[in-house]
Design a protein around this motif. Structure first.
Motif, PDB file in Angstrom:
ATOM      1  N   VAL A 565      44.390  22.571  38.911  1.00 27.63           N
ATOM      2  CA  VAL A 565      43.173  23.203  38.395  1.00 27.63           C
ATOM      3  C   VAL A 565      42.067  23.130  39.438  1.00 27.63           C
ATOM      4  O   VAL A 565      41.355  24.113  39.694  1.00 27.63           O
ATOM      5  CB  VAL A 565      42.717  22.536  37.082  1.00 27.63           C
ATOM      6  CG1 VAL A 565      41.389  23.136  36.611  1.00 27.63           C
ATOM      7  CG2 VAL A 565      43.776  22.698  36.001  1.00 27.63           C
ATOM      8  N   ARG A 566      41.903  21.968  40.071  1.00 27.70           N
ATOM      9  CA  ARG A 566      40.837  21.808  41.060  1.00 27.70           C
ATOM     10  C   ARG A 566      41.047  22.724  42.258  1.00 27.70           C
ATOM     11  O   ARG A 566      40.081  23.259  42.818  1.00 27.70           O
ATOM     12  CB  ARG A 566      40.769  20.342  41.520  1.00 27.70           C
ATOM     13  CG  ARG A 566      40.462  19.336  40.417  1.00 27.70           C
ATOM     14  CD  ARG A 566      39.233  19.704  39.611  1.00 27.70           C
ATOM     15  NE  ARG A 566      38.870  18.674  38.642  1.00 27.70           N
ATOM     16  CZ  ARG A 566      37.999  18.840  37.677  1.00 27.70           C
ATOM     17  NH1 ARG A 566      37.387  20.018  37.524  1.00 27.70           N
ATOM     18  NH2 ARG A 566      37.724  17.872  36.831  1.00 27.70           N
ATOM     19  N   ILE A 567      42.308  22.908  42.651  1.00 28.70           N
ATOM     20  CA  ILE A 567      42.586  23.839  43.748  1.00 28.70           C
ATOM     21  C   ILE A 567      42.183  25.255  43.353  1.00 28.70           C
ATOM     22  O   ILE A 567      41.588  25.997  44.140  1.00 28.70           O
ATOM     23  CB  ILE A 567      44.076  23.761  44.144  1.00 28.70           C
ATOM     24  CG1 ILE A 567      44.361  22.437  44.849  1.00 28.70           C
ATOM     25  CG2 ILE A 567      44.467  24.944  45.033  1.00 28.70           C
ATOM     26  CD1 ILE A 567      45.826  22.155  45.054  1.00 28.70           C
ATOM     27  N   LYS A 568      42.479  25.637  42.114  1.00 26.05           N
ATOM     28  CA  LYS A 568      42.101  26.966  41.656  1.00 26.05           C
ATOM     29  C   LYS A 568      40.584  27.110  41.581  1.00 26.05           C
ATOM     30  O   LYS A 568      40.047  28.212  41.721  1.00 26.05           O
ATOM     31  CB  LYS A 568      42.733  27.243  40.289  1.00 26.05           C
ATOM     32  CG  LYS A 568      42.757  28.716  39.926  1.00 26.05           C
ATOM     33  CD  LYS A 568      43.722  29.002  38.782  1.00 26.05           C
ATOM     34  CE  LYS A 568      43.813  30.505  38.526  1.00 26.05           C
ATOM     35  NZ  LYS A 568      44.797  30.814  37.466  1.00 26.05           N
ATOM     36  N   GLU A 569      39.881  26.008  41.358  1.00 26.48           N
ATOM     37  CA  GLU A 569      38.421  26.017  41.355  1.00 26.48           C
ATOM     38  C   GLU A 569      37.842  25.923  42.767  1.00 26.48           C
ATOM     39  O   GLU A 569      36.624  25.879  42.934  1.00 26.48           O
ATOM     40  CB  GLU A 569      37.894  24.824  40.544  1.00 26.48           C
ATOM     41  CG  GLU A 569      38.168  24.887  39.060  1.00 26.48           C
ATOM     42  CD  GLU A 569      37.720  23.626  38.340  1.00 26.48           C
ATOM     43  OE1 GLU A 569      37.403  23.727  37.134  1.00 26.48           O
ATOM     44  OE2 GLU A 569      37.688  22.547  38.968  1.00 26.48           O
ATOM     45  N   HIS A 570      38.721  25.866  43.774  1.00 30.55           N
ATOM     46  CA  HIS A 570      38.325  25.704  45.178  1.00 30.55           C
ATOM     47  C   HIS A 570      37.638  24.364  45.407  1.00 30.55           C
ATOM     48  O   HIS A 570      36.771  24.242  46.277  1.00 30.55           O
ATOM     49  CB  HIS A 570      37.416  26.857  45.634  1.00 30.55           C
ATOM     50  CG  HIS A 570      38.011  28.207  45.385  1.00 30.55           C
ATOM     51  ND1 HIS A 570      39.100  28.685  46.082  1.00 30.55           N
ATOM     52  CD2 HIS A 570      37.675  29.178  44.486  1.00 30.55           C
ATOM     53  CE1 HIS A 570      39.415  29.886  45.638  1.00 30.55           C
ATOM     54  NE2 HIS A 570      38.572  30.216  44.665  1.00 30.55           N
ATOM     55  N   SER A 571      38.041  23.357  44.635  1.00 28.25           N
ATOM     56  CA  SER A 571      37.507  22.002  44.788  1.00 28.25           C
ATOM     57  C   SER A 571      38.599  21.123  45.391  1.00 28.25           C
ATOM     58  O   SER A 571      39.206  20.286  44.699  1.00 28.25           O
ATOM     59  CB  SER A 571      37.046  21.449  43.438  1.00 28.25           C
ATOM     60  OG  SER A 571      36.049  22.260  42.872  1.00 28.25           O
TER      61      SER A 571
END
Length: 741
Positions: A565-571
């Motif tokens: 999820v964080r990767i998809k949020e660019h985090s």
């Protein structure tokens, strides 16, 4: 306007590799403490899911089992041997402890661990000065369930694989397991020689039956037998290696199985549901010092007798607390009476909400305690087709009294264990649920498995097809639920099928209903969080996954999904923190190492990436994904030859690994070998998924070998997938304009 031109092909293909990067995301026996005694080595081989009547020396004239047959010819083959549970984990617990499930408390795959109070074979042998090692091939024997206790070396490294039908890390094929054993045998011991207790477990006869290589064609009509033939050949390699080391002559070898396979008998396709002999009758073959040639004792051998028999042949004391007994007298030709055998399966109760089954067996009769009890005369009716409970009422009553006395035994403490999402997922991939969460239908008695078995073909097909043929799985599972709405396994799998079909809204709705009913397991929460992520509902996904993590603080899977999820949020920093938390829970967790390596690679922290991938390869030297990424790092460092060698190794290990094929193709094309690269690009695309990057590589490589029409077709498909590629569009326009005049 300036005239369009073709990019320099070598430089473009180097850029292709860079683009792919951006797009991606045993030791030798050692003497234990104890006196040095001239005792034999001991080799225990367990072959998963092997029913006795599919072995040549047990009467199957068509079996290709020369190794097992030769072992029986130079040693002892017990005519009748029986397991106590038709499930891998509990049955191996019987073999390794000498106790029935009532004594060791390990009652089902996944939901139990061996209690600390129960001593294991490895502990007994190690206390006597033996070196101890085990090599297992199936997830139900993972060290998390306690099977590693007492082993100095416990190799349960199961490969990730690249088969999209299979969940990673659930099975190691017999050749890879044998390779691992031979590597261990080949490392010189730094300590004084000591006798060795070695346990080797082969999983291959377990469903799905997919024998490798030429055996697939040879056994096209009988793939189960093909897998048995494959294991037999690997056992030959193992015994040959011991012979070459000069140790086979002093090794007591015992080969048996944890359970059999129904293969359609009694309506059951595989195993776990019933306690008929189709799944309880197994081979038992021994050879070695003190064992005569060609003897076939009539005494019934039980799984609980394995440990005391091996201890006896090793000259070690047999603990009085064991349920089993040594069969040495029978093996040496002396008269030995039969002992009764207890059997059970709680699988239908724990996984379906149906009735569990318990059985009591003598050499002649077997009583099965079920909602409709059954009694079989095993001598007159070995296939157990004629229930004699009415006409043999007195025999049934006597066996029932003995069964009830056995069932009154106090269970050991701390046998039940929490089932984390990773465990449940891997067991589910093998056809088990493993969570023990099923609830009986509201009101009334539990369903007799004999009545529920008719649902199993559709349920099993729905489970196996949930990811590969979701439309068929949805049909099967929906029809099963129409007849038995209480089957939580079917509801959970239906959500997985909806996910695979891209119907994330339906998967979310099904899982939200389970949540409302209080039936959402930790694994279900992960599936719900993943579907919310796929549907772009990232905040909801975080809420669900963080809740699962709070409620299951030792489980790594919610953190892996949170990282996605964080990767998809660019985090990416938050994603890295999630992966780091996984490593704090499970050191050397391969997917967490991989995630951190990929993030480092994306961030051009090449040394950090190399360290992560190198660690993966230390844990699992056959991990093709880590090999491939190490190759990318070599390519980035200008060491194309080393990179290409790594890509080749990865492809050799996993010929259908699309990523490894694509990198190898790109490396070859960029170093002036387009003709060799071309079929590799095509194989990469066939392995899927079809990406614009792979199509661009194929197009440019076709252009390099003079195939302008083929190049144009590949580039056109790439633009259909991703229209925002101006360089590709210009190149395609030039190709369509025809060769320059």
């Amino acid at each position: 306007m300036r005239r369009p031109h073709f990019p320099a092909r070598a430089s473009v293909l180097v850029l292709l590799l860079a683009g792919l990067v951006t797009a991606c995301r045993s030791h030798a026996p050692k003497a234990a403490a104890g006196p040095a005694v001239d005792r034999p080595d001991v080799l225990l081989v367990t072959i998963d899911t092997l029913r006795a009547d599919h072995v040549g020396c047990y009467g199957d004239a068509s079996a290709v089992t020369p190794t097992l047959d030769a072992l029986a010819a130079r040693g002892v083959r017990f005519a009748t041997a029986v397991a106590h549970v038709p499930l891998t984990g509990p049955s191996h617990a019987c073999l390794l402890t000498g106790l029935t499930p009532l004594g060791h408390g390990f009652r089902d795959n996944g939901g139990f661990a061996l209690p600390a109070s129960v001593k294991t074979a490895a502990e007994d042998f190690r206390a006597a000065g033996y070196g101890t090692a085990a090599f297992v091939s199936g997830f139900p024997l993972d060290r998390r369930f306690g099977f590693d206790r007492g082993f100095e070396t416990y190799d349960d490294h199961l490969p990730r694989g690249n088969d999209r039908r299979r969940t990673p890390y659930v099975e190691r094929f017999a050749d890879a397991t044998t390779d691992a054993v031979l590597r261990w045998l080949g490392v010189p011991s730094a300590s004084a020689p000591a006798p060795v207790f070695l346990w080797v477990h082969y999983y291959d006869p377990h469903a799905p039956y997919e024998p490798p290589g030429e055996l697939a064609q040879r056994f096209r009509a009988a793939p189960y037998d093909g897998e048995i033939a494959f294991v037999d050949a690997q056992l030959a390699r193992l015994l040959r290696a011991l012979d070459q080391r000069g140790t086979l002559g002093r090794t007591v070898v015992l080969v048996t199985a944890d359970h059999g396979e129904s293969l359609g008998e009694h309506g059951e396709g595989t195993h776990g549901l019933f306690v008929y002999d189709a799944t309880l009758r197994v081979p038992w073959i021994m050879a070695g010092p003190g064992l005569g040639a060609g003897r076939v004792p009539a005494t019934v051998a039980r799984g609980i007798d394995v440990l005391p028999t091996l201890l006896d042949y090793a000259g070690l004391a047999i603990p009085r607390a064991l349920d089993g007994r040594s069969l040495r007298a029978a093996a040496e030709g002396r008269e030995m009476s039969d002992a009764p055998a207890y059997a059970e399966t709680l699988y239908p109760e724990r996984e379906f909400g149906w009735a569990g089954l318990h059985a009591w067996r003598t050499s002649r009769f077997k009583l099965i305690d079920a909602p409709r009890p059954e009694l079989y005369d095993l001598i007159a009716d070995p296939k157990e087709t004629m229930d004699r409970s009415r006409e043999q009422g007195a025999s049934a009553d006597e066996l029932r009294r003995k069964l009830q006395a056995a069932l009154s035994r106090p269970a050991p403490s701390a046998a039940a264990a929490a089932v984390d999402t990773d465990t449940a997922e891997r067991l589910g991939a093998l056809g088990y649920l493993g969570g023990g969460r099923a609830q009986p239908a509201s009101g009334g008695a539990r369903r007799d498995p004999k009545d529920g078995v008719r649902l199993m073909p559709r349920l099993n097909h729905g489970m196996s097809a949930a990811r590969t043929d979701p439309a068929a799985a949805i049909r099967d599972l929906t029809s099963v639920l129409a007849e038995d709405p209480g089957l939580l396994m079917a509801r959970r799998t239906l959500a997985v099928a909806y996910e695979a079909a891209g119907r994330h809204d339906l998967a979310i709705a099904e899982l939200r209903r389970l949540d409302k009913e209080g039936q959402l397991s930790a694994e279900d929460g992960i599936v719900l969080g993943d579907n919310l992520r796929f549907g772009g509902r990232l905040a909801e996904a975080v809420d669900v996954l963080e809740r699962v993590a709070r409620e299951n603080p030792k489980f790594p899977q919610p953190w892996l999904s949170l990282a996605e999820v964080r990767i998809k949020e660019h985090s990416n920093a938050a994603a890295a923190a999630a992966y780091a938390h996984v490593l704090s829970l499970v050191p050397d967790h391969i997917e967490a190492l991989r995630g951190l390596g990929d993030l480092a690679l994306l961030g051009d922290r090449l040394d950090e990436a190399a360290a992560r991938y190198a660690r993966i390869l230390q844990v699992d030297p056959a991990d093709a994904g880590a090999m491939t990424k190490m190759g990318v790092l070599k390519m980035r460092a200008g060491r194309a030859d080393e990179a290409t060698a790594l890509f080749r190794r990865a492809v050799e290990r996993e010929p259908a690994n699309g990523e490894a094929l694509l990198y190898l193709a790109g490396a070859l094309a960029s170093t002036g070998h387009p003709a060799e690269a071309l079929p590799l690009f095509e194989r990469a695309l066939a392995a899927g998924p079809r990406s614009s990057m792979a199509l661009n590589g194929l197009g440019l490589t076709r252009l390099a070998v003079g195939d302008r029409a083929g190049a144009a077709a590949a580039l056109a498909e790439s633009l259909r997938l991703d229209p925002k590629q101006p360089d590709v569009a210009r190149t395609l326009a030039v190709l369509r304009a025809g060769p320059p005049s």
